[in-house]
Design an enzyme around this catalytic site. Structure first.
Site, PDB file in Angstrom:
ATOM      1  N   SER A 185     -14.396 -17.966  17.879  1.00 21.80           N
ATOM      2  CA  SER A 185     -13.110 -18.513  17.432  1.00 21.80           C
ATOM      3  C   SER A 185     -13.378 -19.813  16.685  1.00 21.80           C
ATOM      4  CB  SER A 185     -12.256 -18.802  18.656  1.00 21.80           C
ATOM      5  OG  SER A 185     -11.195 -19.674  18.313  1.00 21.80           O
ATOM      6  N   SER A 186     -12.492 -20.152  15.766  1.00 23.45           N
ATOM      7  CA  SER A 186     -12.667 -21.416  15.037  1.00 23.45           C
ATOM      8  C   SER A 186     -12.485 -22.630  15.957  1.00 23.45           C
ATOM      9  CB  SER A 186     -11.682 -21.504  13.870  1.00 23.45           C
ATOM     10  OG  SER A 186     -10.356 -21.391  14.339  1.00 23.45           O
ATOM     11  N   CYS A 187     -11.935 -22.423  17.162  1.00 21.54           N
ATOM     12  CA  CYS A 187     -11.745 -23.576  18.061  1.00 21.54           C
ATOM     13  C   CYS A 187     -13.053 -24.029  18.709  1.00 21.54           C
ATOM     14  CB  CYS A 187     -10.678 -23.295  19.104  1.00 21.54           C
ATOM     15  SG  CYS A 187     -11.197 -22.149  20.350  1.00 21.54           S
ATOM     16  N   HIS A 192       0.270 -16.805  20.111  1.00 21.15           N
ATOM     17  CA  HIS A 192      -0.083 -17.716  19.019  1.00 21.15           C
ATOM     18  C   HIS A 192       1.141 -17.905  18.114  1.00 21.15           C
ATOM     19  CE1 HIS A 192      -4.148 -16.285  20.181  1.00 21.15           C
ATOM     20  NE2 HIS A 192      -4.470 -17.537  19.940  1.00 21.15           N
ATOM     21  N   TYR A 245     -11.514 -22.476  26.656  1.00 25.94           N
ATOM     22  CA  TYR A 245     -11.778 -21.266  25.872  1.00 25.94           C
ATOM     23  C   TYR A 245     -12.948 -21.515  24.921  1.00 25.94           C
ATOM     24  CZ  TYR A 245     -10.658 -17.487  22.532  1.00 25.94           C
ATOM     25  OH  TYR A 245     -10.702 -16.391  21.705  1.00 25.94           O
ATOM     26  N   LYS A 304     -16.536 -19.577  24.565  1.00 31.19           N
ATOM     27  CA  LYS A 304     -16.953 -18.911  23.318  1.00 31.19           C
ATOM     28  C   LYS A 304     -18.277 -19.497  22.803  1.00 31.19           C
ATOM     29  CE  LYS A 304     -13.909 -15.711  22.743  1.00 31.19           C
ATOM     30  NZ  LYS A 304     -14.326 -14.302  22.700  1.00 31.19           N
TER      31      LYS A 304
HETATM   32  O1  GFB Z   1      -1.221 -20.507  17.259  1.00 29.46           O
HETATM   33  P1  GFB Z   1      -1.465 -21.710  18.084  1.00 29.46           P
HETATM   34  O2  GFB Z   1      -1.048 -21.617  19.517  1.00 29.46           O
HETATM   35  O3  GFB Z   1      -3.005 -22.012  17.904  1.00 29.46           O
HETATM   36  O4  GFB Z   1      -0.661 -22.973  17.468  1.00 29.46           O
HETATM   37  P2  GFB Z   1      -3.988 -23.255  17.725  1.00 29.46           P
HETATM   38  C1  GFB Z   1      -0.839 -23.376  16.148  1.00 29.46           C
HETATM   39  C2  GFB Z   1       0.119 -24.514  15.814  1.00 29.46           C
HETATM   40  O5  GFB Z   1       1.444 -23.985  15.759  1.00 29.46           O
HETATM   41  C3  GFB Z   1       0.154 -25.668  16.813  1.00 29.46           C
HETATM   42  C4  GFB Z   1       2.320 -24.817  16.481  1.00 29.46           C
HETATM   43  O6  GFB Z   1       0.259 -26.888  16.120  1.00 29.46           O
HETATM   44  C5  GFB Z   1       1.437 -25.393  17.588  1.00 29.46           C
HETATM   45  O7  GFB Z   1       2.022 -26.573  18.139  1.00 29.46           O
HETATM   46  N1  GFB Z   1       3.466 -24.024  16.964  1.00 29.46           N
HETATM   47  C6  GFB Z   1       4.749 -24.171  16.543  1.00 29.46           C
HETATM   48  C7  GFB Z   1       3.445 -23.055  17.896  1.00 29.46           C
HETATM   49  N2  GFB Z   1       5.553 -23.345  17.218  1.00 29.46           N
HETATM   50  C8  GFB Z   1       4.769 -22.637  18.058  1.00 29.46           C
HETATM   51  C9  GFB Z   1       5.045 -21.609  19.018  1.00 29.46           C
HETATM   52  O8  GFB Z   1       6.178 -21.203  19.236  1.00 29.46           O
HETATM   53  N3  GFB Z   1       3.969 -21.083  19.683  1.00 29.46           N
HETATM   54  C10 GFB Z   1       2.689 -21.518  19.463  1.00 29.46           C
HETATM   55  N4  GFB Z   1       1.685 -20.933  20.136  1.00 29.46           N
HETATM   56  N5  GFB Z   1       2.426 -22.507  18.587  1.00 29.46           N
HETATM   57  C11 GFB Z   1      -5.413 -21.804  19.258  1.00 29.46           C
HETATM   58  C12 GFB Z   1      -6.234 -21.949  20.496  1.00 29.46           C
HETATM   59  O9  GFB Z   1      -5.022 -23.044  18.869  1.00 29.46           O
HETATM   60  O10 GFB Z   1      -6.153 -21.244  18.218  1.00 29.46           O
HETATM   61  C13 GFB Z   1      -6.844 -20.654  20.859  1.00 29.46           C
HETATM   62  O11 GFB Z   1      -5.445 -22.476  21.535  1.00 29.46           O
HETATM   63  C14 GFB Z   1      -7.467 -19.921  19.665  1.00 29.46           C
HETATM   64  O12 GFB Z   1      -7.809 -20.918  21.793  1.00 29.46           O
HETATM   65  C15 GFB Z   1      -6.579 -19.959  18.425  1.00 29.46           C
HETATM   66  O13 GFB Z   1      -8.704 -20.455  19.366  1.00 29.46           O
HETATM   67  C16 GFB Z   1      -7.272 -19.463  17.187  1.00 29.46           C
HETATM   68  O14 GFB Z   1      -4.581 -23.088  16.378  1.00 29.46           O
HETATM   69  O15 GFB Z   1      -3.379 -24.583  17.984  1.00 29.46           O
END
Ligand code: GFB
Length: 324
Positions: A114-116, A186, A143, A147
């Protein structure tokens, strides 16, 4: 340095671990156009976190190729709230699948990261060489550590035994088979669902987590599955390889795009009590581009297809305890 290498999938037995997930199911769909035999194991038949049953299953089914797409995954809130699950389940899956693959003499294994895994403040766009150069983003470090351990296992097996195990790091993915759980998903699935429900309810505004300023890059899962098959056939190196689209935008711009695709005309209400996560996460995908691969699905078209899939019931609504 490029890692260019050729491997023929013709006639091979390819085990896709995690074939019910968004990525695993896309890899199975993509492999249908290769001349190979795809093997899958139902969860009721095999718990991939368990060493002995996994080894016995691989001994009985003898794959030559393994795609390790089985993982506990979720969005920013799920990662933040379930650190034990994200760390321990992913480590358990990696230990059992990668060790058993070595034990049965798998010729080529593709591990999905993952890119994280890259530092929170990595240089942008993020090259593979940024790995372990700084602290991780705290919301998903559990996570990310799991990874990183998985990609290190692939490197270790290559160094100690010469195993052809490779690791691929996708950017943020979306598409068919995504998890539409309201809290654990996500951002693409979360917003498709929330805007759809707001459209039906005629709601005046929709909550979007965080400030809307973080920058993210999104890749359709069909493109990512295509990249996985491309790498199985064309890449061999101990260096992980990034796969992104180059489609970078702010969360506010992304939310506006999703609202337009869904046909929701109300307002966006940013909920700053929710975390932003890492400020920017744009992968440098020049190595895979240099090998000759590129994505095909434009973001708006991909989101329209994902929304159509959601309406058709292709999405899942899993609790984190059941994301594998
Ligand atoms: O998709 P997401 O959870 O992944 O969130 P990450 C991306 C951005 O979208 C964050 C915003 O800045 C969130 O605050 N966001 C806005 C939301 N509204 C929402 C919502 O309703 N739900 C969610 N989930 N986000 C993940 C990692 O981080 O990236 C995982 O936690 C994984 O481990 C994935 O690696 C690729 O990019 O922040």
């Amino acid at each position: 340095m490029t890692g260019a290498s050729t491997y023929d999938l013709t006639g091979k037995r390819v085990f896709v671990a995690g074939h019910r997930g968004m990525v695993g199911s896309a890899v199975v769909r993509r492999l249908a156009s290769e001349n190979c035999t795809v093997l899958t194991a139902d969860r009721r038949e095999l718990d991939l976190t368990k060493d002995e049953p996994t080894l016995r299953w691989l001994e009985a089914n003898r794959p030559e190729v393994v795609v390790h797409a089985a993982a506990k995954v979720g969005g920013i809130a799920a990662n933040n709230n379930f650190p034990v699950d994200f760390l321990c389940d992913n480590l358990a899956l990696e230990l059992s699948v990668i060790r058993a693959s070595h034990a049965v003499g798998v010729q080529r294994l593709l591990f999905l990261g993952s890119s994280c895994i890259y530092p929170k403040h990595a240089k942008q766009p993020i090259a593979e060489s940024e790995l372990l150069t700084g602290p991780l983003e705290p919301t998903n470090e559990w996570y990310a550590i799991a990874k990183i351990a998985g990609l290190k296992m692939c490197q270790a097996y290559r160094r100690q035994y010469g195993d052809d195990f490779i690791s691929v790091m996708p950017t943020n993915l979306y598409g068919r088979g995504d998890n539409y759980h309201p809290d654990h998903s996500h951002v693409p699935a979360a917003l498709i669902r929330r805007f759809h429900e707001a459209k039906i309810a005629n709601a005046p505004s929709v909550s979007v987590w965080g400030t809307g300023t973080p920058l993210r890059e999104f890749l359709n899962v069909e493109d990512f599955a295509d990249a996985c098959v491309f790498l199985l056939k064309n890449y061999s190196s101990d260096l992980p390889i990034n796969v992104g689209s180059g489609d970078e935008l702010s969360i506010a711009e992304f939310a506006t795009t999703v609202a337009e695709v869904v046909g929701y005309g109300g307002k966006l209400a940013f909920d700053t009590s929710k975390p932003d996560g890492t400020p920017r996460k744009l992968l440098d995908s020049s190595r895979i581009r240099g090998l000759g691969w590129q994505p095909k699905v434009a973001l708006r078209a991909g989101l329209a297809a994902a929304y159509a899939d959601y309406l058709q019931g292709y999405g899942r609504h899993l609790e984190v305890g059941a994301t594998r």
